[in-house]
Design an enzyme around this catalytic site. Structure first.
Site, mmCIF file in Angstrom:
data_model
loop_
_atom_site.group_PDB
_atom_site.id
_atom_site.type_symbol
_atom_site.label_atom_id
_atom_site.label_comp_id
_atom_site.label_asym_id
_atom_site.label_seq_id
_atom_site.Cartn_x
_atom_site.Cartn_y
_atom_site.Cartn_z
ATOM 1 N N ASP B 28 -7.915 -95.263 39.565
ATOM 2 C CA ASP B 28 -7.184 -96.077 38.590
ATOM 3 C C ASP B 28 -6.203 -95.179 37.823
ATOM 4 O O ASP B 28 -6.592 -94.472 36.888
ATOM 5 C CB ASP B 28 -8.190 -96.736 37.635
ATOM 6 C CG ASP B 28 -7.489 -97.640 36.640
ATOM 7 O OD1 ASP B 28 -6.413 -98.184 36.974
ATOM 8 O OD2 ASP B 28 -8.003 -97.786 35.504
ATOM 9 N N GLU B 80 -5.033 -66.556 38.441
ATOM 10 C CA GLU B 80 -6.206 -66.721 39.307
ATOM 11 C C GLU B 80 -5.745 -67.083 40.713
ATOM 12 O O GLU B 80 -6.555 -67.457 41.554
ATOM 13 C CB GLU B 80 -7.159 -67.767 38.750
ATOM 14 C CG GLU B 80 -6.588 -69.157 38.650
ATOM 15 C CD GLU B 80 -7.668 -70.174 38.308
ATOM 16 O OE1 GLU B 80 -8.216 -70.058 37.212
ATOM 17 O OE2 GLU B 80 -7.937 -71.051 39.135
ATOM 18 N N CYS B 112 -7.950 -69.161 33.092
ATOM 19 C CA CYS B 112 -6.649 -69.506 32.501
ATOM 20 C C CYS B 112 -6.237 -68.570 31.361
ATOM 21 O O CYS B 112 -5.178 -68.749 30.765
ATOM 22 C CB CYS B 112 -6.669 -70.942 32.002
ATOM 23 S SG CYS B 112 -7.000 -72.137 33.297
ATOM 24 N N ARG B 199 -18.134 -82.427 32.248
ATOM 25 C CA ARG B 199 -17.919 -82.534 30.799
ATOM 26 C C ARG B 199 -18.349 -81.280 30.036
ATOM 27 O O ARG B 199 -17.979 -81.100 28.880
ATOM 28 C CB ARG B 199 -18.643 -83.770 30.248
ATOM 29 C CG ARG B 199 -18.002 -85.067 30.696
ATOM 30 C CD ARG B 199 -18.595 -86.278 30.011
ATOM 31 N NE ARG B 199 -17.929 -87.477 30.481
ATOM 32 C CZ ARG B 199 -16.784 -87.930 29.968
ATOM 33 N NH1 ARG B 199 -16.214 -87.286 28.972
ATOM 34 N NH2 ARG B 199 -16.221 -89.026 30.437
ATOM 35 N N THR B 201 -17.202 -78.548 30.494
ATOM 36 C CA THR B 201 -15.984 -77.757 30.250
ATOM 37 C C THR B 201 -15.359 -78.091 28.892
ATOM 38 O O THR B 201 -14.445 -77.395 28.456
ATOM 39 C CB THR B 201 -14.922 -78.015 31.342
ATOM 40 O OG1 THR B 201 -14.577 -79.397 31.328
ATOM 41 C CG2 THR B 201 -15.418 -77.630 32.711
ATOM 42 N N HIS B 234 -4.151 -73.614 24.843
ATOM 43 C CA HIS B 234 -4.232 -73.850 26.291
ATOM 44 C C HIS B 234 -4.264 -75.357 26.561
ATOM 45 O O HIS B 234 -4.852 -76.117 25.809
ATOM 46 C CB HIS B 234 -5.490 -73.178 26.850
ATOM 47 C CG HIS B 234 -5.699 -73.484 28.296
ATOM 48 N ND1 HIS B 234 -4.742 -73.220 29.242
ATOM 49 C CD2 HIS B 234 -6.739 -74.065 28.964
ATOM 50 C CE1 HIS B 234 -5.178 -73.602 30.427
ATOM 51 N NE2 HIS B 234 -6.390 -74.122 30.282
ATOM 52 N N LYS B 239 -4.728 -84.113 26.723
ATOM 53 C CA LYS B 239 -5.603 -84.590 25.648
ATOM 54 C C LYS B 239 -6.215 -83.463 24.815
ATOM 55 O O LYS B 239 -6.217 -83.519 23.572
ATOM 56 C CB LYS B 239 -6.719 -85.418 26.293
ATOM 57 C CG LYS B 239 -7.683 -86.082 25.353
ATOM 58 C CD LYS B 239 -8.703 -86.851 26.189
ATOM 59 C CE LYS B 239 -9.745 -87.503 25.329
ATOM 60 N NZ LYS B 239 -10.743 -88.203 26.164
ATOM 61 N N ARG B 243 -6.234 -82.852 20.686
ATOM 62 C CA ARG B 243 -7.489 -83.059 19.942
ATOM 63 C C ARG B 243 -7.878 -81.801 19.168
ATOM 64 O O ARG B 243 -8.260 -81.878 17.992
ATOM 65 C CB ARG B 243 -8.583 -83.460 20.940
ATOM 66 C CG ARG B 243 -9.812 -84.007 20.263
ATOM 67 C CD ARG B 243 -10.768 -84.597 21.278
ATOM 68 N NE ARG B 243 -12.134 -84.355 20.847
ATOM 69 C CZ ARG B 243 -13.172 -84.261 21.655
ATOM 70 N NH1 ARG B 243 -13.006 -84.408 22.952
ATOM 71 N NH2 ARG B 243 -14.363 -84.040 21.177
ATOM 72 N N ASN B 266 -1.375 -78.518 34.180
ATOM 73 C CA ASN B 266 -2.044 -77.308 33.711
ATOM 74 C C ASN B 266 -1.586 -76.136 34.568
ATOM 75 O O ASN B 266 -1.940 -76.057 35.748
ATOM 76 C CB ASN B 266 -3.561 -77.492 33.809
ATOM 77 C CG ASN B 266 -4.326 -76.240 33.412
ATOM 78 O OD1 ASN B 266 -3.744 -75.268 32.914
ATOM 79 N ND2 ASN B 266 -5.633 -76.264 33.626
ATOM 80 N N SER B 296 -11.741 -70.144 31.225
ATOM 81 C CA SER B 296 -13.135 -70.484 31.505
ATOM 82 C C SER B 296 -13.918 -69.220 31.828
ATOM 83 O O SER B 296 -13.387 -68.250 32.338
ATOM 84 C CB SER B 296 -13.211 -71.456 32.685
ATOM 85 O OG SER B 296 -12.707 -72.712 32.303
#
Lengths: 129, 350
Positions: B28, B80, B112, B199, B201, B234, B239, B243, B266, B296
């Protein structure tokens, strides 16, 4: 291309190094030992600015094996602003959109891979300016 | 005072939209666009990789720095997606910009965060007086597995920064690092695509480290969000940086100039450095900029920059990041994108 042959051409492929005749000012790319204009043998190393126009071009539809994934692609003879001509792939555009006189600029790209385990050969290609 | 002498970015011309990817996987698209706040991402051409994009970004940085590249004493590329498993990317880049042979060089890797690591080390050597100029580059052509959520965001781009002590475009007022062992995203040797912990992450990884770093550097500098004209964090998607910026107390006006993810995706090691380059394209002398990277594994590097009077004098000497992002776009269908990114195994490879 063998690793030593590729390595010998790094100044031209990476940095667009040309020879400018110290006597008459004519520019050669790649550099040469004797000036074809005045027979001078002293040259200053200069770097091409990387801008020019398409003098002529063709579209490759059946290529050598190492470029088979890229067909169809354009290859042009480019009039660089310093007055020298070079041959280059013209990428990041529809090959059918390439026109004589089209302004282009040099970008640093991977030109070919020596198979899956060999060296990566970098150098210059042209993109629409 | 040490800081940035020149900066430059590079964005490939090819793009693929969220709709085009979602169509293939019967996903979707509107919910992905809303959830990730992404519309499209950049895609490298088959002849582009971390090395080629780093060279273009480095050349743009040199145009603004107006220095002899032979004076660059160190060059670090964080990525990377270095094209070789064994052979440095940095040697090719240093050779292409004319910085060899008297230059220290290393390829860095920290998911990253590798780009900001290179900036951090180059700056440190300049501050220590060991080199006159140092270059830090963040670049990536990262991959997301077909059908994975990462495929909507994994993009390509590069940004390069030359650090020195004279003729600065931005002073570095403060630096700070924040790191823990947090396995939120990884790629084992010989694996083509990375794995991630879904999630996980988010809160214990991205938000913990970006918030920890941003709060830590502001405390160290005695600053609050109102002391900054801009913040760039980063951008794994559109989103998260919005945030986290809001959680820290920054406004949209401070966040959006460096917020490239919605139309770029990204760019991994290039992400926050490219956002910083977009901010430097518009910042006024005296403006303070907070940059917080995230890698990460996991950790964040923080920088506080202050734009100088020289910035508006040199910013037009190379293409601006938003121009590279918004102009000359070539949109791909999924099939061509899959071919470009080597996602299809052909007969001769079986």
């Amino acid at each position: 291309m063998s690793s030593p042959k590729f390595w010998r051409e790094i100044p031209q492929r990476y940095r667009m190094e040309a020879g400018k005749c110290s006597k008459c000012g004519k520019v050669f790319f790649p550099p040469r030992l004797v000036c074809s204009s005045c027979k001078g043998q002293d040259f200053e190393t200069i770097r091409l600015a990387g801008t020019g126009r398409v003098a002529t071009y063709t579209v490759i539809r059946v290529s050598a094996t190492q470029f088979a994934d890229e067909v169809p692609f354009a290859v042009g003879v480019i009039d660089m602003d310093e007055g020298v001509r070079l041959t280059s792939q013209i990428v990041d555009c529809d090959p059918e959109s390439v026109k004589t006189g089209m302004p282009v600029k040099i970008e640093f790209r991977k030109v070919q891979e020596e198979g899956k385990a060999g060296i990566l050969c970098y150098g210059y290609k042209c993109v629409p300016a | 005072m040490a800081g940035i002498v020149g900066y430059g970015a590079y964005v490939p011309r090819h793009r693929i939209t969220v709709e085009e990817i979602a169509k293939i996987w019967s996903a979707d698209a509107p919910s992905y666009k809303r959830g990730l706040q992404l519309r499209q991402k950049s895609v490298p051409a088959p002849d582009q990789d971390t090395v080629t994009m780093s060279v273009e970004a480095a050349r743009n940085a040199l145009k603004r720095a107006q220095i002899d590249p032979m004076k660059i004493g160190a060059l670090y590329i964080g990525s990377e997606s270095h094209p070789y498993a064994v052979k440095p990317s940095g040697t090719t880049v240093a050779e292409a910009i004319g910085a060899t042979p008297e230059v220290h060089c290393a390829d860095l890797e920290f998911a990253c965060k590798a780009g900001s690591e290179g900036m951090f080390v180059a700056l440190g050597l300049v501050r220590a007086g060991l080199i006159e100029y140092g270059m830090g580059i963040g670049a990536d052509t990262s991959q997301g597995a077909p059908g994975d959520a990462l495929e909507y965001s994994a993009a390509a781009g590069a940004a390069a920064f030359i650090f020195g002590k004279d003729n600065l475009v931005a002073e570095v007022e403060e630096t700070y690092s924040y790191m823990t062992d947090t396995p939120d995203f990884w790629r084992r040797e010989y694996q083509f695509y990375p794995e991630h912990a879904g999630r996980f992450t988010g809160e214990p990884a991205y938000f913990k480290h970006v918030l920890g770093c941003a709060k830590g550097i502001m405390k160290k500098a005695g600053a609050t969000p109102k002391d900054f004209a801009y913040i760039v964090c980063h951008q794994p998607n559109g989103k998260f940086p919005q945030r986290v910026g809001k959680m820290l107390g920054f406004s949209k006006k401070q966040i959006e100039p460096g917020w490239l993810a919605p139309t770029l995706g990204n760019t991994y090691s290039g992400s926050s450095p490219m956002g910083l380059s977009a901010i430097l394209d518009i910042a006024k002398p005296g403006d303070r900029i907070l940059m917080v990277s995230y890698g990460s594994g996991a950790g964040s590097d923080g920088f506080i920059f202050k734009a100088t009077d020289r910035l508006p004098e040199v910013r037009d000497l190379a293409p601006k990041t938003r121009e590279l992002l918004d102009n000359n776009q070539i949109y791909l269908e999924y099939g061509t994108y899959a071919k470009f990114r080597g996602k299809i195994r052909r007969a001769r490879e079986l």
